[in-house]
Design an enzyme around this catalytic site. Structure first.
Site, short mmCIF file in Angstrom:
data_model
loop_
_atom_site.label_atom_id
_atom_site.label_comp_id
_atom_site.label_asym_id
_atom_site.label_seq_id
_atom_site.Cartn_x
_atom_site.Cartn_y
_atom_site.Cartn_z
N HIS A 123 0.85 -1.21 0.00
CA HIS A 123 0.00 0.00 0.00
C HIS A 123 0.88 1.26 0.00
CE1 HIS A 123 -2.76 2.96 2.10
NE2 HIS A 123 -3.53 2.49 1.14
N ALA A 187 -10.59 8.12 -5.66
CA ALA A 187 -10.89 6.75 -6.04
C ALA A 187 -11.84 6.78 -7.23
CB ALA A 187 -11.54 6.01 -4.88
N LYS A 238 -17.91 6.29 -16.60
CA LYS A 238 -16.68 7.10 -16.61
C LYS A 238 -15.67 6.59 -15.58
CE LYS A 238 -19.26 11.03 -18.44
NZ LYS A 238 -19.53 12.48 -18.45
N GLY A 310 -7.29 20.57 -3.53
CA GLY A 310 -6.12 20.69 -2.65
C GLY A 310 -6.36 21.64 -1.49
#
Lengths: 352, 352
Positions: A123, A187, A238, A310
């Site tokens: 990971h 994700a 998508k 961000g």
């Protein structure tokens, strides 16, 4: 759920000290332990608790199971002036990813563009940490991970009734001026599995669109996921398409050949030197002007303002560096149990 | 809507002949006219009518307005062994994009990886055409377009109540074996503006989640879009983030500096030679095995089967090459009117 006691609040430094000690006790060299601890605690600071110290127990279990080699050092398996395949040799994914990002950075500084593939990785934590490493050096960074194999899969394809893909995430990081680094990290499923787990523990439904049950029917019952259901791709076809691309990019870099059991994951890192196209300062100023326009859009009902990608993370970091990081009871229990088993004085370390 | 008469059915060859003649009559050199006609008719064949011959009128209007220079030839403004900035000099976007993709191909064949930026471009058509051009040569292709400026913007940022972004699309193409080219091509908004236009013409609502009105409230009324509303990003903050990245990549390649009025669009092309990582045939076989697994997932209720990205387009192509392309009445009227105005015998050309 069992009574896990109260949640606890720690400074980032306290969590880093404890987590570093745990990884060292589990067999990681000091610099490695510090790097991984810092990576996890930074995820907590940025508000991404799913990638924070909640992972310590899992990593230590992987060390015990010998699927994670705590003192492994990454190497370059093959390279050209613009590409490289890096093996993490099953060490900590963060060590593999940092090494790979540094290879990509060095190559892109020379050749303007570089692609690095990571194989034999565990990971790698937040993808955004490695794309941002490139952005801080004045490059555009892109990171994609894919390649989990059954049974370690969680997501259905668009139109499908069973799991075959994983959350296969994407990250982009682009340096600007006043707007700092534009950081994208998501994700390709609507939701991470961690959020379904939290809903199940609380006994509350998940929002519509997140899950299907084992017959492929839409569900809001988190139990359905654990009884053979699947996560749904973000934006239907998508997110599904991006997830397939992530898997194919992991195969492109050879992660399937170098993989084992269900971990055939590979990461794809792209680095692009901005001043191959225009001077970085000029780009940053133009990017700032554009982002000012986006930021100036009035908020929709229910929102306080438009945020640049961000920005939520930077705000979380300011708050949590000031107020500390709240560690939920269950996470703290897992963390302290892990430390106890390694013979550490957890309370003393977490107070230091 | 006015009565536009019946829809018409043509072979791809007939539509190519007519469209080529129209573009030639509008001032395009023969090879250019053929290239653009072929690009549009291929979009129809693949089922993407929004990028098909419906665009002919618009392109001819742009020629008349002198924003599209029909005989412009693209040139390389600046280059390194791995990067290039290509100006289309305001010619047909398809000519610019094909030229740019060929530059990217040539450079990536030499250097393994290449990034090409397109500036001074008009509408480049389906992004998937140019990523697939790279995939057919054994490379991974990625194409991103952004940079529309107000008032030519359509999409709200996540959490925002007004338009500031466009549909900023992404495409990826990856060659495989039996599964042909995995082709991804999507807008970062939930829906294209064209679909809202169609709903409005039919007097039907759009699905929830597509639109907000001018106060930023969710709406299913297509009129709300035309009265100051906006398209919503796909998957909320995820599509929004990709859209911001697309705009920043257009600025990176200098499209803002080279732009004019509201067309500061630029495209970002990435080409990666697969056999820089592993032999193409070996990759293709491994990709096929993975895609077989995805394809084998049982369908969810309401679906006949799981489709691989690119598969719907290939099926449409087989059907439409066999059965012809149905051109809706309004599209046919616009097309034939455009031909009439240029003095062409439209019926004869469309029958040839």
């Amino acid at each position: 759920m069992a009574d896990d006691g109260p949640s606890r609040r720690f400074s980032a430094a306290q969590l880093r000290t404890l987590t570093t000690a745990i990884f060292q006790a589990a067999g990681a060299p000091p610099a490695t332990a510090e790097l991984v601890a810092s990576s996890l605690v930074t995820a907590n600071l940025l508000g991404h608790d799913s990638h924070g110290v909640i992972r310590v127990q899992e990593y230590c279990e992987e060390i015990a199971a010998k699927t994670l080699v705590p003192d492994a050092r990454p190497t370059v398996l093959a390279e050209t002036p613009t590409t490289a395949t890096v093996s993490g040799h099953w060490g900590f994914g963060q060590v593999t990813a940092r090494y790979g990002a540094e290879v990509a950075l060095r190559k892109a500084q020379e050749a303007n563009v570089a692609v690095v593939g990571l194989v034999q990785q565990n990971h790698i934590g937040r993808l955004g940490e490695w794309s941002a490493l490139l952005a801080r050096a004045g490059l555009v960074g892109m990171v994609v991970t894919g390649g989990w194999r059954p049974p370690a899969v969680s997501a259905a394809p668009f139109g499908g009734a069973a799991r075959i893909l994983s959350t296969n995430p994407y990250s982009f990081a682009i340096p600007t001026g006043r707007h700092d680094i534009v950081l994208v990290d998501f994700a390709t499923t609507v939701s991470a599995e961690g959020k379904v787990r939290v809903a199940r523990a609380k006994g509350v439904p998940v929002p519509p669109g997140v899950l299907i049950d084992k017959q492929g029917r839409p569900s809001t019952n988190p139990d359905d996921y654990y009884e053979g259901g699947a996560l749904l791709p973000a934006a239907g076809h998508k997110g599904y398409a991006l997830s397939v691309v992530a898997d194919l990019l992991s195969i492109l870099v050879g992660a399937d050949v170098h993989g084992r059991d269900w971990n055939c994951t590979g990461s794809f890192l792209l680095a692009l030197k901005i001043d191959a196209f225009r001077p970085l300062a000029e780009f940053a100023a133009a990017a700032d002007r554009r982002l000012d326009e986006v930021k100036a859009v009035p908020p929709a009902p229910g929102f306080a303002e438009v945020l640049i990608p961000g920005e939520p993370e930077r705000r979380s970091q300011v708050e949590r560096e000031r107020d500390g990081i709240v560690v939920p009871a269950a996470t703290w229990q897992a963390l302290s149990r892990t430390g106890d088993r390694l013979g550490l004085d957890v309370e003393r370390l977490a107070a230091s």
